[in-house]
Enzyme design. Structure first.
Site, mmCIF file in Angstrom:
data_model
loop_
_atom_site.group_PDB
_atom_site.id
_atom_site.type_symbol
_atom_site.label_atom_id
_atom_site.label_comp_id
_atom_site.label_asym_id
_atom_site.label_seq_id
_atom_site.Cartn_x
_atom_site.Cartn_y
_atom_site.Cartn_z
ATOM 1 N N HIS A 925 -33.770 -46.636 4.753
ATOM 2 C CA HIS A 925 -33.204 -47.316 5.923
ATOM 3 C C HIS A 925 -31.796 -47.795 5.595
ATOM 4 O O HIS A 925 -31.575 -48.432 4.562
ATOM 5 C CB HIS A 925 -34.089 -48.506 6.310
ATOM 6 N N HIS A 970 -22.444 -50.061 9.462
ATOM 7 C CA HIS A 970 -23.337 -50.809 10.336
ATOM 8 C C HIS A 970 -22.495 -51.450 11.419
ATOM 9 O O HIS A 970 -21.765 -52.407 11.158
ATOM 10 C CB HIS A 970 -24.099 -51.865 9.528
#
EC number: 3.1.4.11
Length: 1898
Positions: A925, A970
């Site tokens: 992840h 991100h």
């Protein structure tokens, strides 16, 4: 004549210097002028110099500040030049030169060597002269001397001479005169070695260096060609060609014609008596042979390098083994400075490495160290440590020193390591002893880096770093040669990725990248070895190694013992200072006294037996061998058979042997008869017992003083020899042997195991005393010294556990005894005395029994003998095939006996042939993050490191970049950004290093269409053929597609992203049209492709954006108070996230989550826009209505769609991983979600077929006729369409991948567990952490795995326990990244298929696996700490019912060898998802975990095993282990009630551990343990039954405790309840109910054993304080003793009012064969038919008494057709009496006709009889009331038991012991008489007698 003759000729005859060129034989520096002029005169042709190498030398002048690069390039040119010249060319050159042929006209190519010599020497002179200042000349001289030194180090002696001759030029005389003597010392030393003055032969140092170069097969050795020319000149000039034979009678027979004279130089004496001079020819041949020797070496090197280029996997096994035997070890041309310790962390041999590259790196090269963060760079000398354990660098400079800080730099650089082989080897490797484990100090000017933390070495492209700009900082000239940059990535943890950058010219960079890559790869291979203790020993030895001035020394024995775990307070000694190196006895005595005093305190009050015991050790030769390096030198052999003297000279002399007798160090004294007996052998096999009888004393003997204290008197320690070995520094071999002795002596736990094995043996195996006394240690040592040979300097990883020649060769017997005494004394000072007696040995039979019984591995006697030969250290024991305790310890500590060895597991291809949906896939992840989710750096290196761990699914969050190129980061957080292309390139390089199975790139797409197109282009250009961009397999083109298997997708990369589909160009027909037409139209629409629409196939986004989870408040989960309805008809749909509701606000849809049943039972949709339809619609209409409705929804305008549009270029490469939003479970029989359940191996064929496959997931219920017709018609149309246009079924739902966050997955699993398991059989689901894990913590993946979810994405940057569980999951498949799911999730043949519900409590009702675990001890469990107080925490991580945790006791202040002996039993229902975690915790630090290990339960090997531990961050610890014992048992449930057998089942739990001893044989089957499943009523008011598991020995109290626990009444005490056994009323209701209170200590199965012929149950009642309750209990107890029964109202247990028999299926009108009884039995409604006879369908329960002395009875479940012989065999199998002949036993049926015994007293009477043998039974029954008979061997036992009308039982008796044996014998005699004929009057008597014989009643 040999070379000695040539040497004598050269010494005695005066060489004519006018005929030998000066460049071949310069005499002295005073002659340098004439020599240079003479040499130059030979190179002038027509007054113009020959400059063949001018361009090369001018280019090298610009990189003079990289002297090693200059030396390497000079060597490359000269190597090709030298070996292009054949040996005969030297003779041709000399002959032409002696005839005055000019050099330019000389036909021999040797002239090129002569020309190069002249040019290089002139170039060197020019370099120094052309410098503007004196300081510059000194700097240039320093660099040139470094060139000479480097050429010498790599074996290029020719270039070294060329450079030195340039320095000897007369032009440099003023410069030399200006230098001080210390500045010229190195030059003088070099000249003395390479250009000796007034010597006809080369120097000895040169000869030794040439020999070492020839012994290294890969060295590029280039000898100085002038030596060969000089020899030829001397031979030709001084020896005549013809010899004249003298006249007969003359004193001188031969006359040499050496001086031709005359005008034409012809001889004036010509006659027929002349002969050719054979001596001259032989001497020339020797010179040519020497040249050929170098050429042969060159050819061998080229062949070896070609073989190394071939991957080892492509080499046959036999050839590989042969090459391993022929591989030569590492011996550099020049001894590397700091290599005196002789330690190599990796095996340096010709099989693995190019040793020439290794020696170049170890000598060091000049590089530029660059630091990108600060932009600083420095010129440094970079070296590889001699141990290959680290690299270090320090700043140097080859320019004028302007900085006063650099005043000593030149001095450091000018230090030469040119020294003879036998001199001191300089400083050791700078391994810091006090530094904590880490990467080392890293600085710009100086630093070191441990290679154990290096992750990779690779070149850096010029567009990443401006190489030219950095190079110009250190060079004023242009880049004359290419300059390369490489980086070294390092870090301990996966997220620790730091880089060190180095720049250097081309060859230096190539050597460092290739060499360092090979070293790091080999070091990583050493670290992957299961037993890493030898690596730990080497590192500890290096950290203890010292250097004092010029003397090198290793650690002393007591320092080594302290490092192993001996307390400093115990020794009361510190490390001696440098003065201790002297021979002064005072310091040694004081330290020894302190050590003795400390040990004496520890041993105070101990027994004499333990102190006198000592285990012998391997025998060793008497002669102390030389060191490893000298041993190699003395055994390497000559370079060639015809080599001259300087190549054939021996290189070493044998060391002097130890003087004196090996037993002279012991002081004899008298022994008393009360002294302890000592069996076994001493070193070399001599019995210590017999040795004591001769007056000897064991090295650890003690004497009791008058005060009662024990004083240590270790014989030999006080003598000179003992002090010698105590004070003598240890070599590595001695250091490792001392550790092995220490490790053996401290294993008291293993000694207990060894004694248990001996005690369980049938006959003790003792070594005969006389036979032991025959063998003398001295003789054995001599034999060993003759037979053993050792020529390697690398200690292999199995040195501690297997026999090698190293120990016996390097350690004398005297040393062994001293070290053994020290080890034993140090262990005794740490704890209790260690018993080391060796009175008994293990034989092969005993070892085989131990392995078969305890280790559960089947081996034969030959394998046991091989194990003894491999592990037993004593040679005499090996000859007798006996194993001592030392050998037993080595055997159990060997990696082949480890509990779990994932390093040796290879993926099984047979398990990789199922669809991808059948596997757990190792997933990551937010792979790019190195820490926090909201802040911190991102790193592209994380993709490399994650892929190298075996992860097969990585995540890429793609966003638009400002420069038009996509970035990965991100979004909307504070993390850094990385380039997309850089990540893709790293993925390509690292994807298939660890595993070749497919890699999935999970794209979180936030890019625009333009940058999406660039993403697709980068994928195609970078990945190339690795990228899957089309459908590949036959199944993809059928109407029943399936996901490919991992084996089919080897070395392929899959893109997971949204897939683009089309909007229909024309409106759909009305819903009212026919179902077939609607279905056809819908299918055609889904198969068309449009070029105009680029929208996504889903309305919503693929995944919930992680940004929204971090920025928005997380929705609070509502506690669901309703129980999970596993088998309910309707299930509620999970809540939809806010984003999904917002994006789909105006979308009309029908939620398929509302039902999980067939569409025939589906209710109409409640959506407002859905028109009402008829409830009686056919299945086709409902199905196609849903399809049409979905199409209409996709056709409507999407103004509110917030999803990202997909570029067609990116959509085209999304094939098998089409990301979709999860909107519910599909219908079971939907056409768009076919299920392929033929679970055979997937076909790997790439050919296409037109055969359409039929889906196999259709409902089992018969479909209506119309449905069948429609399906048939549709299949035909699809087949026709497939034939017409071969197009893959790209819209099949099996290709859709759903992503759920942690919370959504939890809700889905909680509300729809059955649907979730069913859905994941054909579809992939990816889960990822929720927003609460913003700190990058992880969630437990086991619950997701248990529901079939394949890709559980975890944060790999956080090394917590969850990551350890994830790593353990995929370690069991060899870290390939794919682990096959448990078969209950996908295999239709499994008993739990469609029944496995992980969250249900019913899972505990199935038969489970019992793990009996004992944590015995630990070894070095706390790194770098020896005195911590530790305990062990045991935890099972699995599904909810399997999770358990417990702790052991605390062992105070001992982390070296703590002994816990903690035993527990773990019941595991789901073995495939169970993981055992063993954690060692420090009680002094609040339970902080200091080491742990997580292993899969099914991979744990049973028996006594060692388990290596890891750090809390899951990194291996070199020397930490847990010693444990495991034993598996398989529960075998015996159900006594029908309902239990219908609900639960007996499962076969398979283990997956590997057997290394016998890999071709299967392990021993798991032992089965019978568990009786009982029901107990009365715990609840509604008489609900409680299921309780009972064993054969479980007491009533235990059963009551378990019943209260299962009922949730944990607070209640057992004493408050009573357990009542009551009988159930007969169907007629006439008989009263009997009740009996069971005593608490009575075995519960004793009562069940007496149930034959009756129906009973157990009732749990709570005692009351009121009088009525007391009276009720009292009446029941009295009724059980007085024989009267008490009638009570029956409690309804079932609807029928009676207990059902233990049957899984009812008997439906089964006809029974009663011919054996001679009568018909009514069994349908028979009153007396035992309920057990109807149990389990075709089985029943039977109790057999009198099984054995320790087993009074056995309860079996047998088939209804079982005969008496079958029952007898089954009884013996259960009783494990395999050595009994079942034909000697019979089954006796005993029944009682007394009605009184069937009443209240029957139970007590039967219970008392159950525990007595048969000969004690008959008196208990009255003779007229008891009936006994022997069942025939073929008689049906079930039928016999069904006929019982009263109490009865079966008794097992020996045929000889029973009274029926006599009757049988008489019957056979009477039968014989009857056949012969008998009187009529006697027929009646015989018939009556016949009726009482076996088979009928008596």
């Amino acid at each position: 004549m040999n070379w000695d003759t040539l040497k004598g000729v050269l010494k005695t005859r005066r060489l004519t210097k006018r005929t030998i060129p000066a460049y071949i034989h310069p005499t002295s520096r005073s002659d340098s002028t004439s020599s240079t002029q003479s040499a130059t005169a030979g190179f002038i042709l027509n007054e113009e110099p020959i400059t063949l190498f001018r361009l090369e030398l001018e280019r090298l002048q610009y990189i003079l500040h990289f002297p090693e690069e200059v030396a390497f390039q000079l060597s490359s040119t000269e190597y090709q030049l030298f070996y292009s010249i054949q040996p005969m060319d030297y003779v041709r050159y000399v002959s032409c030169d002696l005839t005055s042929v000019p050099v330019s006209e000389n036909p021999s190519p040797v002239r090129n060597l002569v020309k190069r010599l002249s040019e290089v020497s002139s170039w060197i002179t020019h370099v120094i002269v052309s410098q503007p200042t004196h300081d510059d000349r000194k700097v240039a001289l320093t660099a040139i001397l470094r060139i000479v030194e480097t050429c010498w180090n790599i074996g290029n002696f020719n270039a070294a001479v060329e450079v030195l001759m340039g320095l000897k030029s007369e032009k440099l005389r003023p410069f030399w005169l200006s230098l001080r003597q210390e500045e010229k010392s190195q030059f003088d030393s070099l000249c003395e070695t390479l250009l000796p003055a007034n010597q006809a032969l080369p120097s000895q140092a040169y000869i030794n260096a040439v020999q070492r170069a020839l012994r290294m097969p890969q060295s590029r050795v280039i000898p100085f060609f002038g030596i060969f020319l000089r020899d030829l000149y001397a031979i030709v000039n001084d020896l005549p060609n013809i010899v004249v034979i003298g006249q007969e009678g003359e004193t001188q027979k031969l006359e040499f014609m050496s001086d031709p004279n005359g005008e034409d130089h012809f001889s004036s004496r010509i006659g027929v008596g002349g002969l050719l001079n054979a001596d001259k020819i032989n001497l020339v041949a020797i010179v040519l042979d020497n040249l050929e020797l170098f050429h042969r070496h060159s050819r061998t090197m080229i062949k070896l390098l070609e073989e190394q280029a071939v991957p080892p996997i492509q080499i046959p096994q036999n050839e590989r083994e042969q090459k391993e035997k022929e591989a030569k070890t590492y011996e550099p041309v020049q001894v590397v400075r700091g290599s005196s310790h002789g330690v190599a962390l990796i095996p340096l041999d010709t099989l693995t490495f190019d040793l020439d590259v290794i020696q170049r790196l170890q000598h060091g090269t000049t590089v530029i160290h660059y630091e990108p963060d600060s932009g600083r760079s420095n010129l440094c000398l970079l070296r590889l440590d001699p141990s290959c354990g680290q690299i270090n660098w320090h700043k140097i400079s080859y320019s004028v020193n302007k900085d006063p800080k650099e005043k000593d730099v030149l001095a450091k650089v000018s230090v030469s390591n040119l020294q003879p082989l036998d001199s001191g080897r300089g400083a050791p490797s700078p391994m810091p002893s006090g530094r904590t484990p880490g990467t080392g100090g890293v600085g710009v000017e100086e630093g070191e880096l441990k290679l154990s933390v290096v992750k990779g070495v690779e070149l850096v492209d010029s567009y990443d770093i401006d190489i030219e700009a950095i190079y110009r900082r250190h060079s004023m000239e242009e880049m004359s040669v290419p300059v390369s940059c490489w980086k070294v990535s390092h870090g301990q943890l996966l997220s620790d990725n730091e880089f060190i950058y180095f720049l250097a010219p081309q060859q230096i960079a190539q050597f460092w990248t290739n060499g360092l890559q090979s070293v790091v790869k080999s070091l990583q291979g050493q670290q992957r070895y299961p037993d890493r203790r030898m690596l730990w020993i080497k590192n500890v030895y290096l950290s203890l190694y010292e250097i004092t001035g010029e003397s090198n020394c290793g650690p002393r024995p007591f320092e080594a013992l302290q490092a192993f775990g001996l307390s400093q307070t115990n020794t009361n000694a510190t490390r001696p200072n440098d003065s201790s190196l002297s021979s002064e006895p005072g310091g040694a005595k004081s330290r020894l006294k302190n050590l003795k005093n400390a040990m004496q305190k520890k041993l105070r009050g101990a027994s004499r037996e333990g102190s006198r015991s000592q285990s012998p050790q391997p025998h060793s030769p008497l002669v102390r061998p030389p060191s490893i390096k000298s041993q190699i030198s003395s055994q390497s052999g000559p370079p060639g058979p015809n080599s001259p003297g300087y190549l054939l000279k021996p290189r070493g002399e044998p060391a002097n042997s130890d003087a004196g007798d090996i037993d002279s160090i012991y002081t004899p004294r008298s022994r008393t008869p009360t002294s302890s007996s000592y069996g076994g052998r001493s070193v070399g096999g001599r019995s210590c017992k017999s040795w004591r009888s001769r007056g000897g004393e064991t090295p650890n003997s003690g004497s009791i003083s008058s005060s009662g204290q024990m004083s240590i008197q270790v014989s030999g320690l006080s003598g000179p020899s003992g002090k010698e070995f105590q004070e003598k520094p240890l070599t590595l071999v001695e250091f490792a042997e001392l550790f092995r002795l220490f490790n053996t002596r401290m294993r008291k736990d293993l000694r207990d195991v060894f004694n248990d094995v001996l005690s369980t043996a049938t006959t003790p195996q003792h070594c005969p005393k006389r036979e032991r006394d025959r063998h003398s240690p001295r003789m054995q040592s001599r034999l060993a010294s003759v037979s053993n040979s050792y020529n390697a300097d690398f200690l292999s990883n199995d040195f501690l556990t297997r026999n090698t020649a190293v120990t016996s060769h390097h350690i004398s017997e005297k040393q062994n005894k001293i070290y053994n005494a020290l080890a034993l004394a140090s262990v005794n000072s740490m704890g209790g005395l260690m018993d080391t007696s060796r009175s008994s040995m293990l034989t092969p039979q005993m070892l085989r029994a131990f392995v078969n019984t305890h280790q559960m591995e089947q081996i034969d006697e030959q394998t046991a003998i091989k194990l003894i030969q491999d592990h037993e250290p004593d040679g005499i024991c090996r000859q007798k095939n006996q194993m001592s305790f030392e050998g037993f310890t080595r055997f159990l500590c060997d990696p082949v006996n480890f509990a779990f060895v994932p390093e040796t597991i290879e993926p099984d291809e047979e398990d990789l042939r199922y669809p991808l949906s059948h596997y757990y896939i190792n997933s990551s992840h937010n792979t790019y993050l190195t820490g926090h989710q909201l802040k911190g750096p991102s790193s592209s290196e994380m993709y490399r490191q994650v892929l190298l761990t075996g992860c097969r699914c990585v995540e890429l969050d793609c966003w638009d970049g400002d420069d038009g190129l996509p970035l990965i980061y991100h979004g909307h957080t504070l993390v850094s950004k990385i380039g997309f292309r850089q990540v893709v390139e790293i993925i390509k390089k690292s994807a298939f290093i660890t595993s070749d199975l497919p890699v999935i790139l999970s794209i979180e797409n936030h890019c625009s269409l333009q940058q999406q197109a660039k993403m697709a282009q980068m994928f195609k250009t970078v990945l190339g053929d690795l990228l899957v961009s089309n459908f590949l397999f036959e199944a993809d083109f059928s109407d029943s597609p399936r996901l490919p298997c991992p084996l089919q997708m080897k070395n392929k990369i899959l893109i997971k992203n949204k897939k683009m589909i089309v909007d229909p160009p024309t409106p759909l027909p009305m819903i009212e049209r026919g179902a077939v037409q609607r279905g056809e139209t819908q299918l055609n629409l889904h198969r068309k492709q449009s070029k105009n629409s680029y929208e996504s196939s889903t309305v919503d986004e693929v995944e919930d954006d992680d940004l929204d989870e971090f920025l928005d408040d997380e929705e609070n989960e509502e506690d669901d108070q309703e129980e999970v309805q596993v088998r309910s008809e309707k299930e509620d749909s999970p809540k939809t996230s806010k984003r999904a509701e917002k994006s789909a606000r105006n979308i009309k849809q029908q939620d398929s989550l509302c039902s999980d049943h067939s569409v025939e039972q589906a209710k109409p949709s409640t959506s407002k826009t859905t028109s009402k339809t008829n409830d009686r619609k056919t299945e086709d209409e409902v199905l196609y209505a849903q399809l049409a409705q979905n199409a209409i929804r996709n056709q409507q305008p999407r103004k509110n769609n917030t999803g990202v549009q997909i570029a067609p270029e990116l959509s085209d490469i999304v094939i098998y991983m089409q990301a979709t939003k999860f909107k519910g479970f599909p219908p079971v029989d939907g056409i768009q979600s076919p299920r392929i359940m033929e679970e055979g191996p997937a076909s790997a064929s790439l050919s296409f077929s037109s055969r359409a496959r039929t889906p196999s997931n259709l409902l089992n219920t018969p479909a209506p006729p119309r449905r069948q017709r429609s399906s048939t018609q549709l299949s035909q149309e699809l087949a026709a369409e497939f034939l017409g246009s071969v197009r893959a079924n790209a819209t099949a739902t099996c290709y859709q991948v759903t992503s759920l966050n942690e919370n959504a997955a939890k809700k889905l699993m909680k509300r729809h567990p059955a649907k979730c398991v069913s859905y994941t059989r054909d579809h992939l689901i990816r889960t990822y952490p929720s927003a609460k894990h913003y700190d990058s913590s992880n969630f437990n993946p086991i619950n997701c795995w248990a529901h079939g979810m394949q890709m559980v994405a975890l944060n790999f940057q956080t090394p917590d326990v969850i990551m350890a569980v994830n790593q353990a999951m995929f370690e069991q498949s060899g870290n390939c990244g794919y682990q096959l799911k448990p078969r209950c999730l996908w295999d239709e043949s499994h008993l739990l298929y469609n029944k496995f519900l992980p969250l249900s409590k019913d899972i505990a009702g199935h038969s489970a696996l019992l793990l009996n675990l004992t944590i015995i001890s630990g070894q070095h469990v706390y790194p770098n700490t020896h005195y911590a107080s530790l305990y062990v925490e045991i935890e099972v991580i699995g599904i909810h019912n399997d999770c358990v945790r417990e702790k052991s006791k605390v062992v105070q202040r001992n982390s070296v060898n703590p002994i816990w002996n903690h035993t527990t039993q773990l019941r595991i229902a789901c073995v495939d998802l169970a993981f055992l975690r063993i954690a060692v915790c420090d009680s002094g630090q609040n339970g902080r975990v200091v080491a742990h290990r997580v292993v899969p339960v099914k991979c744990i090997r049973p028996g006594f095993r060692h388990l290596p531990l890891r750090t809390p961050t899951n990194l291996p610890i070199d020397n930490a282990m847990i010693f444990l014992r495991t034993r598996f048992e398989q529960e075998e449930h015996i159900y006594l009630h029908d309902d239990d057998s219908n609900t639960y089942c007996n499962l076969e739990h398979t283990l997956a551990y590997r057997t290394d001893l016998t890999p071709n044989l299967s392990p021993t089957p798991i032992l089965k343990k019978q568990i009786f499943v009982l029901r107990i009523t009365g715990a609840f008011a509604d008489e609900t039954a409680i299921t309780v598991h009972s064993e054969s020995g479980s007491t009533v109290k235990t059963v009551m405790q378990q019943a209260l626990l299962n009922a949730g009444k944990n607070a209640d005490q057992v004493e408050e309840y009573v357990l009542i056994e009551e009988s159930l009323p007969a169907p007629s209701g006439e008989d009263p109910i009997e009740q009996r209170v069971l005593p608490l200590n009575e075995p519960i199965m004793d009562a069940v054993a007496c149930w034959n012929g009756s129906m009973r149950r157990f009732v749990l009642r709570k005692k009351g304080s009121d009088p009525s309750s007391r009276a009720w209990i009292t009446s029941i107890i009295k009724s059980g003793t007085s024989g009267s029964s008490t009638s009570v109202s029956p409690s309804p247990l079932t609807k029928d009012g009676h207990v059902k028999s233990a049957s899984s299926n009812q008997l439906h009108g089964r006809s029974l064969d009663t011919d054996a009884f001679g009568e018909h039995l009514e069994v349908t409604e028979g009153k007396w038919l035992n309920p057990r006879a109807r149990s389990m369908g075709d089985t029943f329960l039977v109790c057999v008494h009198n099984v054995s002395e320790d087993q009074p009875y056995a309860i079996l479940r047998a088939g209804i057709h079982s005969t008496a012989a079958d029952i007898i065999r089954q009884v013996f199998v259960k009783a494990r009496r395999s050595n009994v002949d079942d034909s000697e036993f019979v089954l006796v049926e005993e029944t009682c006709d007394d009605p009184k015994l069937n009443q209240g007293q029957s139970m007590l009477q039967a219970l008392s009889l159950a525990r007595k043998r048969s000969n004690d039974l008959t008196p208990k029954y009255p003779n007229n009331r008891t009936t006994s008979r022997v069942l025939g061997q073929n008689e049906n036992v079930w039928k016999a038991q069904s006929r019982w009308k009263s109490m009865g039982r079966f008794v097992l008796e020996n045929r000889k012991d029973t009274v029926h044996a006599t009757l049988e014998k008489e019957f056979h005699e009477m039968a014989k008489i009857i056949r012969e004929g008998i009187p009529k009057k006697d027929e009646t008597y015989y018939m009556i007698y016949y009726s009482g014989l076996p088979g009928e009643d008596i």
